[in-house]
Write a protein that holds these residues in place. Structure first.
Motif, PDB file in Angstrom:
ATOM      1  N   THR A  17       0.815  -1.215   0.000  1.00 55.89           N
ATOM      2  CA  THR A  17       0.000   0.000   0.000  1.00 55.89           C
ATOM      3  C   THR A  17       0.843   1.257   0.000  1.00 55.89           C
ATOM      4  OG1 THR A  17      -0.165  -0.120   2.403  1.00 55.89           O
ATOM      5  CG2 THR A  17      -1.956  -1.118   1.122  1.00 55.89           C
ATOM      6  N   ARG A  18       2.096   1.153   0.426  1.00 59.71           N
ATOM      7  CA  ARG A  18       2.995   2.306   0.389  1.00 59.71           C
ATOM      8  C   ARG A  18       4.424   1.801   0.274  1.00 59.71           C
ATOM      9  NH1 ARG A  18       5.855   3.494   4.822  1.00 59.71           N
ATOM     10  NH2 ARG A  18       5.424   2.301   6.677  1.00 59.71           N
ATOM     11  N   VAL A  19       5.299   2.677  -0.200  1.00 62.41           N
ATOM     12  CA  VAL A  19       6.707   2.317  -0.363  1.00 62.41           C
ATOM     13  C   VAL A  19       7.529   3.224   0.532  1.00 62.41           C
ATOM     14  CG1 VAL A  19       8.638   2.165  -1.973  1.00 62.41           C
ATOM     15  CG2 VAL A  19       6.333   1.579  -2.737  1.00 62.41           C
ATOM     16  N   GLY A  20       8.285   2.624   1.408  1.00 59.19           N
ATOM     17  CA  GLY A  20       9.188   3.383   2.259  1.00 59.19           C
ATOM     18  C   GLY A  20      10.611   3.180   1.758  1.00 59.19           C
ATOM     19  N   ALA A  21      11.549   3.308   2.664  1.00 61.24           N
ATOM     20  CA  ALA A  21      12.947   3.061   2.321  1.00 61.24           C
ATOM     21  C   ALA A  21      13.122   1.579   1.998  1.00 61.24           C
ATOM     22  CB  ALA A  21      13.848   3.463   3.479  1.00 61.24           C
ATOM     23  N   LEU A  22      13.814   1.308   0.918  1.00 55.73           N
ATOM     24  CA  LEU A  22      14.032  -0.075   0.495  1.00 55.73           C
ATOM     25  C   LEU A  22      15.452  -0.505   0.811  1.00 55.73           C
ATOM     26  CD1 LEU A  22      12.317   0.064  -2.998  1.00 55.73           C
ATOM     27  CD2 LEU A  22      11.422  -0.992  -0.931  1.00 55.73           C
ATOM     28  N   PRO A  23      15.632  -1.751   1.204  1.00 56.82           N
ATOM     29  CA  PRO A  23      16.980  -2.272   1.414  1.00 56.82           C
ATOM     30  C   PRO A  23      17.780  -2.224   0.111  1.00 56.82           C
ATOM     31  CG  PRO A  23      15.330  -3.758   2.337  1.00 56.82           C
ATOM     32  CD  PRO A  23      14.593  -2.730   1.531  1.00 56.82           C
ATOM     33  N   ALA A  24      19.071  -2.179   0.231  1.00 57.96           N
ATOM     34  CA  ALA A  24      19.960  -2.167  -0.927  1.00 57.96           C
ATOM     35  C   ALA A  24      19.652  -3.359  -1.827  1.00 57.96           C
ATOM     36  CB  ALA A  24      21.410  -2.200  -0.481  1.00 57.96           C
ATOM     37  N   GLY A  25      19.616  -3.108  -3.117  1.00 59.12           N
ATOM     38  CA  GLY A  25      19.376  -4.174  -4.080  1.00 59.12           C
ATOM     39  C   GLY A  25      17.910  -4.392  -4.425  1.00 59.12           C
ATOM     40  N   LEU A  26      17.006  -3.783  -3.673  1.00 57.50           N
ATOM     41  CA  LEU A  26      15.582  -3.915  -3.977  1.00 57.50           C
ATOM     42  C   LEU A  26      15.092  -2.663  -4.688  1.00 57.50           C
ATOM     43  CD1 LEU A  26      14.077  -5.567  -0.771  1.00 57.50           C
ATOM     44  CD2 LEU A  26      14.914  -6.646  -2.851  1.00 57.50           C
ATOM     45  N   GLN A  27      14.032  -2.823  -5.461  1.00 58.61           N
ATOM     46  CA  GLN A  27      13.466  -1.672  -6.152  1.00 58.61           C
ATOM     47  C   GLN A  27      11.949  -1.734  -6.117  1.00 58.61           C
ATOM     48  OE1 GLN A  27      14.268  -1.648 -10.401  1.00 58.61           O
ATOM     49  NE2 GLN A  27      14.763  -3.819 -10.327  1.00 58.61           N
ATOM     50  N   HIS A  28      11.351  -0.632  -6.422  1.00 59.90           N
ATOM     51  CA  HIS A  28       9.897  -0.525  -6.408  1.00 59.90           C
ATOM     52  C   HIS A  28       9.424  -0.302  -7.837  1.00 59.90           C
ATOM     53  CE1 HIS A  28       7.551   3.342  -6.712  1.00 59.90           C
ATOM     54  NE2 HIS A  28       6.589   2.527  -6.413  1.00 59.90           N
ATOM     55  N   LEU A  29       8.327  -0.925  -8.185  1.00 61.39           N
ATOM     56  CA  LEU A  29       7.747  -0.797  -9.513  1.00 61.39           C
ATOM     57  C   LEU A  29       6.257  -0.549  -9.363  1.00 61.39           C
ATOM     58  CD1 LEU A  29       7.931  -1.237 -12.677  1.00 61.39           C
ATOM     59  CD2 LEU A  29       7.207  -3.570 -12.174  1.00 61.39           C
ATOM     60  N   ARG A  30       5.765   0.469 -10.031  1.00 62.66           N
ATOM     61  CA  ARG A  30       4.330   0.739 -10.044  1.00 62.66           C
ATOM     62  C   ARG A  30       3.768   0.185 -11.348  1.00 62.66           C
ATOM     63  NH1 ARG A  30       1.308   4.718  -7.274  1.00 62.66           N
ATOM     64  NH2 ARG A  30       3.325   5.444  -6.526  1.00 62.66           N
ATOM     65  N   VAL A  31       2.841  -0.752 -11.228  1.00 58.10           N
ATOM     66  CA  VAL A  31       2.190  -1.314 -12.406  1.00 58.10           C
ATOM     67  C   VAL A  31       1.157  -0.297 -12.870  1.00 58.10           C
ATOM     68  CG1 VAL A  31       0.794  -3.210 -13.297  1.00 58.10           C
ATOM     69  CG2 VAL A  31       2.585  -3.667 -11.615  1.00 58.10           C
ATOM     70  N   PRO A  32       1.241   0.145 -14.113  1.00 61.20           N
ATOM     71  CA  PRO A  32       0.357   1.209 -14.578  1.00 61.20           C
ATOM     72  C   PRO A  32      -1.100   0.760 -14.688  1.00 61.20           C
ATOM     73  CG  PRO A  32       1.620   0.337 -16.398  1.00 61.20           C
ATOM     74  CD  PRO A  32       2.154  -0.321 -15.156  1.00 61.20           C
ATOM     75  N   ALA A  33      -1.977   1.722 -14.470  1.00 62.84           N
ATOM     76  CA  ALA A  33      -3.394   1.469 -14.706  1.00 62.84           C
ATOM     77  C   ALA A  33      -3.605   1.395 -16.206  1.00 62.84           C
ATOM     78  CB  ALA A  33      -4.228   2.591 -14.096  1.00 62.84           C
TER      79      ALA A  33
END
Length: 86
Positions: A17-33
């Protein structure tokens, strides 16, 4: 664009539901509507997902080539969601 002209990447993730600080090596991706066509793989048979993709690639779908993904659900259900043009 055709499948042979597209660029793809693999990302394994989970919905949040939300993205905070990510550990090294991880990334966040938003799947488009966008519009998606949903294809169901046989429940409890993840080995059939490849055959389902082969079936999808053979269909004359108006694909957007923005985001396609597989959704693995508790209980063994697997959906393949293919992004479509508006």
């Amino acid at each position: 664009t055709t499948r042979s002209q597209s660029v793809s990447a693999l990302l394994i993730g989970a919905a949040v539901t939300r993205v905070g600080a990510l550990p090294a090596g991880l990334q966040h991706l938003r799947v488009p509507a966008q519009r998606y066509q949903v294809f169901a793989a046989p429940t409890g048979q993840p080995e059939q997902v490849g055959a389902l993709w082969q079936h999808i690639w053979a269909l004359p779908l108006p694909r957007a080539f923005v985001a396609d993904f597989e959704r693995y659900k508790p209980g063994g259900e697997i959906d393949v969601l293919v992004g479509l043009q508006p």
